[in-house]
Design a protein around this motif. Structure first.
Motif, PDB file in Angstrom:
ATOM      1  N   ASP A 125       0.819  -1.306   0.006  1.00 42.16           N
ATOM      2  CA  ASP A 125       0.018  -0.043  -0.056  1.00 42.16           C
ATOM      3  C   ASP A 125       0.705   1.179  -0.022  1.00 42.16           C
ATOM      4  O   ASP A 125       0.538   1.947  -0.689  1.00 42.16           O
ATOM      5  CB  ASP A 125      -0.971   0.110   1.213  1.00 42.16           C
ATOM      6  N   CYS A 523      -7.360  -8.526   3.908  1.00 43.08           N
ATOM      7  CA  CYS A 523      -7.565  -7.580   3.152  1.00 43.08           C
ATOM      8  C   CYS A 523      -8.571  -6.756   3.931  1.00 43.08           C
ATOM      9  O   CYS A 523      -8.128  -5.444   4.223  1.00 43.08           O
ATOM     10  CB  CYS A 523      -7.942  -7.658   1.622  1.00 43.08           C
ATOM     11  N   ARG A 524      -9.771  -7.188   4.240  1.00 46.91           N
ATOM     12  CA  ARG A 524     -10.677  -6.381   4.808  1.00 46.91           C
ATOM     13  C   ARG A 524     -10.254  -5.908   6.266  1.00 46.91           C
ATOM     14  O   ARG A 524     -10.463  -4.744   6.816  1.00 46.91           O
ATOM     15  CB  ARG A 524     -12.017  -7.421   5.255  1.00 46.91           C
ATOM     16  N   TYR A 526      -7.221  -5.475   7.420  1.00 41.19           N
ATOM     17  CA  TYR A 526      -6.151  -4.249   7.054  1.00 41.19           C
ATOM     18  C   TYR A 526      -6.906  -3.195   6.858  1.00 41.19           C
ATOM     19  O   TYR A 526      -6.477  -1.966   7.415  1.00 41.19           O
ATOM     20  CB  TYR A 526      -5.125  -4.589   5.733  1.00 41.19           C
ATOM     21  N   LYS A 527      -7.913  -2.902   5.945  1.00 42.18           N
ATOM     22  CA  LYS A 527      -8.367  -1.852   5.783  1.00 42.18           C
ATOM     23  C   LYS A 527      -9.321  -1.283   7.093  1.00 42.18           C
ATOM     24  O   LYS A 527      -9.766  -0.078   7.040  1.00 42.18           O
ATOM     25  CB  LYS A 527      -9.486  -1.973   4.501  1.00 42.18           C
TER      26      LYS A 527
END
Length: 624
Positions: A125, A523-524, A526-527
């Motif tokens: 990112d 991924c979720r 991390y967000k």
């Protein structure tokens, strides 16, 4: 003069700016206009942790031997700098050149433990590289994963262009040469990946399809194009003396986790503990010669200025020339007062004799790893230690002047009972009794026995990969059982007890044996802000639970069920030498607490012998 990527104002605001400025002793600087390949080598954790990792030092030096390659380093920015970089829109950069990672040809990420997975997404990112491999552009670096966690790469499959399965000294040169040839021929990113997939040990996740049953089990895992191999063969270096070793490792400006020279004496382990992934992954056992190690020790201490040397191995006591090596180190570096660290030693008469020579007895503590309190459980896990051996080692240590002992155990092992757990404090108390049996005038102060328990996590390619785990509440209860029994012991004032966090154990279990669907959860999470999950002050179990719920996946499905023998695992397409049939037989032997001899006592036909050019047999039928 090299220009830093961070301004003076930012460097003054953040903790330990020396993490980010580079320029350390033995770091490699090259003219980027004179190289053909730029490789960013990443450890996805804070600088102090990453700089202590031998694997990166090996690959860093190995790549930089090539005139056409410049390998640089990058680590996860700590939370303070992470916030500054996002606010100021500063791209993640390499330490040596301070250039953005996005400008490199390769980004290689070593994956040493499961709780760094969100840090991998942080690296991508902050670099401006798409998190999902399928969304990357032609100009983006090729993202490579390596290290022990890649033996089940599936939870991370969506984020990597390719994985390197095995030891890095084998086919990296071939991979880099292929990249140069593909670029010179005007080949695309996809064409490079198709060619790379044909190299032994290289796994390109995009070239495989996973299908699942209505119950959620993996039903098939198949290549979707001709270039992809059905089976990925682990890469192994058999001649360690001939392999590259970093005799001029990079020396940090600040104190790091392991601030010393690391001398790797051998790879692999003969012991066969059924819980130990490293013991299976790194078979067969291979050692460096005594003369090679002497040469490395001299050169590394001279090139670094370090005052300590550590001997690295899964089981140092099993190195055949240990006595000669330790004698050399003591005699050679006695005048320079170089401290010698000897981890992974079995506590026997020779080991204690050696440690008495190289350690300050009054300050040091000795470490035993019985792993289980009862003999039955030690037999279940194939530890190969009896209570008699443990107590005899403790007695010898106390007679030698030690009065501090650390004990490591696991809770939640297969078939563990309450009585097994109670045996942990009882064993600690028996060790303390050995100390107090010594006459008062010969004791070295008060005895201190510190016991620590971690919670067992079944890992791929171990005999326990079929075993169930438990819910968070059950782990807490098991630790409470042990704590309560400690309070009942005669020598409780000399006993201390610590236990590992149960919440991270639950997540590690999912990541260790998870499939591709776990990538969406990572991924979720991390967000949602999950980062540095291995650090207690940063970890948020609640956010992870939310991420699983929002993706419609059940933690208990991955952790709590016992796998059937015929179940297809997400990692079954990888061949590590040790066969599934051997692991199944070891799992069955564990049910009856049946001990398996170590490799020196008897070859049990695990399959890893093929790396030595032979075939291992369990009976008349070849192991398959």
């Amino acid at each position: 003069m090299r220009r830093l990527a961070l301004s003076d104002d930012i460097l003054m605001k953040i903790e330990k700016p020396a993490r980010y400025i580079g320029g350390e002793v033995n770091s490699v600087m090259k003219d980027k206009e004179q190289v053909e390949i730029r490789f960013a080598m990443c450890f996805p954790d804070v600088y102090e942790i990453g700089m202590s990792h031998l694997g990166i030092q090996i690959l860093y030096g190995m790549f930089n031997r090539r005139e056409d390659v410049w390998c640089e380093r990058v680590y996860s920015p700590w939370l303070d700098l992470d916030a500054c970089m996002r606010q100021e829109k500063i791209p993640l950069f390499a330490l040596e050149s301070q250039d953005p990672i996005k400008e490199f040809d390769f980004l290689g990420i070593t994956i040493q433990y499961e709780m760094c997975y969100t840090n991998i997404l942080q690296i991508l990112d902050l670099s401006g590289i798409a998190l999902l491999a399928k969304e990357r552009e032609e100009s983006d670096p090729i993202v490579i994963g390596g290290g022990p966690c890649t033996y089940n790469p599936e939870p991370l499959a969506d984020f990597f262009d390719l994985f390197y399965i095995g030891e890095g000294e084998t086919v990296y040169d071939e991979l880099l040469d292929l990249y140069k040839a593909n670029r010179q021929a005007g080949g695309s990113r996809m064409e490079y990946l198709e060619k790379a997939a044909q190299i032994e040990g290289i796994y390109v996740p995009a070239f495989y399809d996973a299908a699942y049953t209505k119950e959620g089990l993996l039903s098939s895992f198949t290549p979707n194009r001709p270039c992809a191999k059905p089976v990925i063969q682990k890469q192994v270096v058999m001649d360690l003396d001939g392999a590259y070793y970093p005799v001029k490792p990079v020396v940090p400006f600040i104190k790091v986790t392991q601030d010393r020279v690391v001398l790797e004496i051998q790879r692999g382990c003969i012991r066969g503990c059924r819980f130990c992934q490293a013991g299976m992954l790194y078979r067969p056992t291979r050692g460096r010669s005594l003369e090679t190690l002497k040469e490395y020790a001299r050169k590394m201490l001279a090139s670094t200025g370090h005052e300590e040397i550590s001997l690295s191995s899964l089981s140092s006591s099993d190195y055949p020339d240990m006595r000669g090596l330790v004698t050399f180190l003591i005699e050679e570096f006695q005048e320079k007062k170089i401290n010698i660290s000897l981890p992974s030693l079995r506590i026997d008469a020779f080991s204690l004799e050696v440690m008495e020579k190289v350690q300050d007895v009054r300050k040091s503590s000795l470490t035993f790893a019985p792993e289980a309190g009862s003999q039955r459980m030690r037999d279940v896990i194939n530890k190969g230690l009896t209570e008699e051996i443990i107590l005899e080692g403790a007695q010898q240590a106390f007679d030698g002047g030690w009065n501090k002992v650390k004990l490591y155990f696991m809770l939640g092992l297969p078939n563990e009972t309450l009585e097994d757990r109670k045996e942990i404090p009882r064993l600690a108390d028996k060790i303390a009794r050995k100390y107090y049996e010594i006459p008062k005038d010969k004791r070295n102060g008060k005895c201190q026995i510190t016991s620590s328990t971690s919670f067992f996590i079944p890992k791929p390619f171990t005999p326990f990969q079929w075993a169930p785990m438990y819910d968070y509440e059950e782990y807490v209860q098991r630790a409470a059982d042990v704590k309560r029994e400690f309070q009942e012991q005669l020598n409780r004032k000399s006993l201390k007890y610590h236990w590992h966090d149960a919440e991270t154990t639950v997540l590690e279990g999912v990541f260790a044996r998870g499939d591709r669907r776990i990538g969406a959860v990572i991924c979720r999470a991390y967000k949602k802000g999950c980062l540095y999950d291995a650090w207690n002050e940063c970890f948020s179990y609640e956010k992870w639970v939310e991420a699983f719920e929002e993706e419609g996946l059940d933690i208990r499905f991955y952790n709590n069920r016992e796998r059937k023998m015929e179940e297809l695992f997400p990692w079954d397409f990888i061949d590590i030498g040790v066969t599934k049939r051997f692991l199944q037989k070891e799992w069955q032997r564990a049910q009856g607490a049946e001990v398996t001899p170590n490799c020196k006592e008897r070859c049990m036909g695990c399959g890893a012998g093929k790396y030595k050019g032979g075939v291992c047999l369990e009976s008349k039928d070849e192991v398959s």
